[in-house]
Design an enzyme around this catalytic site. Sequence first.
Site, PDB file in Angstrom:
ATOM      1  N   CYS A  74      -7.101  -8.620 -12.366  1.00  0.00           N
ATOM      2  CA  CYS A  74      -6.325  -8.726 -11.132  1.00  0.00           C
ATOM      3  C   CYS A  74      -5.176  -9.691 -11.380  1.00  0.00           C
ATOM      4  CB  CYS A  74      -7.194  -9.217  -9.976  1.00  0.00           C
ATOM      5  SG  CYS A  74      -6.274  -9.391  -8.417  1.00  0.00           S
ATOM      6  N   HIS A 151      -4.516   2.620 -14.085  1.00  0.00           N
ATOM      7  CA  HIS A 151      -3.520   2.952 -13.059  1.00  0.00           C
ATOM      8  C   HIS A 151      -2.876   4.294 -13.358  1.00  0.00           C
ATOM      9  CE1 HIS A 151      -3.088  -0.987 -10.938  1.00  0.00           C
ATOM     10  NE2 HIS A 151      -3.595  -1.435 -12.072  1.00  0.00           N
ATOM     11  N   GLU A 200      -5.392   0.449  -3.989  1.00  0.00           N
ATOM     12  CA  GLU A 200      -6.180  -0.221  -5.008  1.00  0.00           C
ATOM     13  C   GLU A 200      -7.613   0.304  -5.018  1.00  0.00           C
ATOM     14  OE1 GLU A 200      -6.865  -4.799  -6.556  1.00  0.00           O
ATOM     15  OE2 GLU A 200      -5.401  -4.359  -4.984  1.00  0.00           O
ATOM     16  N   CYS A 209      -0.143  -5.845  -5.741  1.00  0.00           N
ATOM     17  CA  CYS A 209      -1.086  -5.623  -6.839  1.00  0.00           C
ATOM     18  C   CYS A 209      -0.363  -5.965  -8.131  1.00  0.00           C
ATOM     19  CB  CYS A 209      -1.564  -4.171  -6.849  1.00  0.00           C
ATOM     20  SG  CYS A 209      -2.689  -3.799  -8.219  1.00  0.00           S
ATOM     21  N   GLY A 212      -0.816  -3.384 -10.845  1.00  0.00           N
ATOM     22  CA  GLY A 212      -0.047  -2.206 -10.457  1.00  0.00           C
ATOM     23  C   GLY A 212       1.436  -2.376 -10.754  1.00  0.00           C
TER      24      GLY A 212
END
Length: 269
Positions: A74, A151, A200, A209, A212
């Site tokens: 994260c 992703h 997410e 994010c 992301g």
Amino acid sequence: MRVPFIKMHGLGNDFIVLDARDAPLPPVDADVARALADRHTGIGCDQLILLQPSEQADFRMRIFNHDGGEVEACGNASRAVALLHAAPARVETGGGLIDLRPADGGASVDMGVPRFGWEDIPLAYPMDTLTMPVGWDMLEEPGAANVGNPHVVFFIEDCDAVPLETLGPLVETDALFPQAVNVNVATIESRTRLRLRVWERGAGLTRACGTGACAAAVVAIRRKRVGRSVTVALPGGELQIDWGEDGRITMTGPATESFRGEFEWDDFA
């Protein structure tokens, strides 16, 4: 047992941080994470972050999504932890080792080298991840990258017009992605800037994010749509993403401590 916590956020993506580096805590599992993350009956957060000792780094960071599932990485939480630690550190995560460096009001994070192989995402079967020949309604031909977690990135003329609350879970749970996937819709505004929204995995729509933003930037760079230094504008604010010639991604942006408190462990275990 009274347990201290720190509430933090990165661009509105919020966390409960439990620091067990010096004083151990009872086991944290999906049920505990889900109970603490509940915004009605718990403290409330997008992710629960657990800091623990590590044998291979300065410390270990574990990440539990709002639904209780543990994930590998994260980016926003990494910046928050860098701010909390207040010194450069190497951190063990489920997605590998990362380097943190606090900066004024936030941090820079070396997110490592992205992976693009179909088996790295992973996908259910082989295909080119630069332009995948698949689609879901208005979302077509994404690129894919693993930047500590998986992703897919769709480039759309206006990412704000995408009903991501509907299409996000459809893509996330598709059989093509055996471990589920984070879903990004991006609009390229210039060679140095793109706009991004993220569904997410295990958390839903989020204001920001970090992984992301990294994924969207490197997929856009691979497609030669932007340069190697990109500002990514998310609903919660902006991140700077730089993909070095050495293949490593550096993410820079703000993080904030909101407040501190305590809770009774048995109320949530």
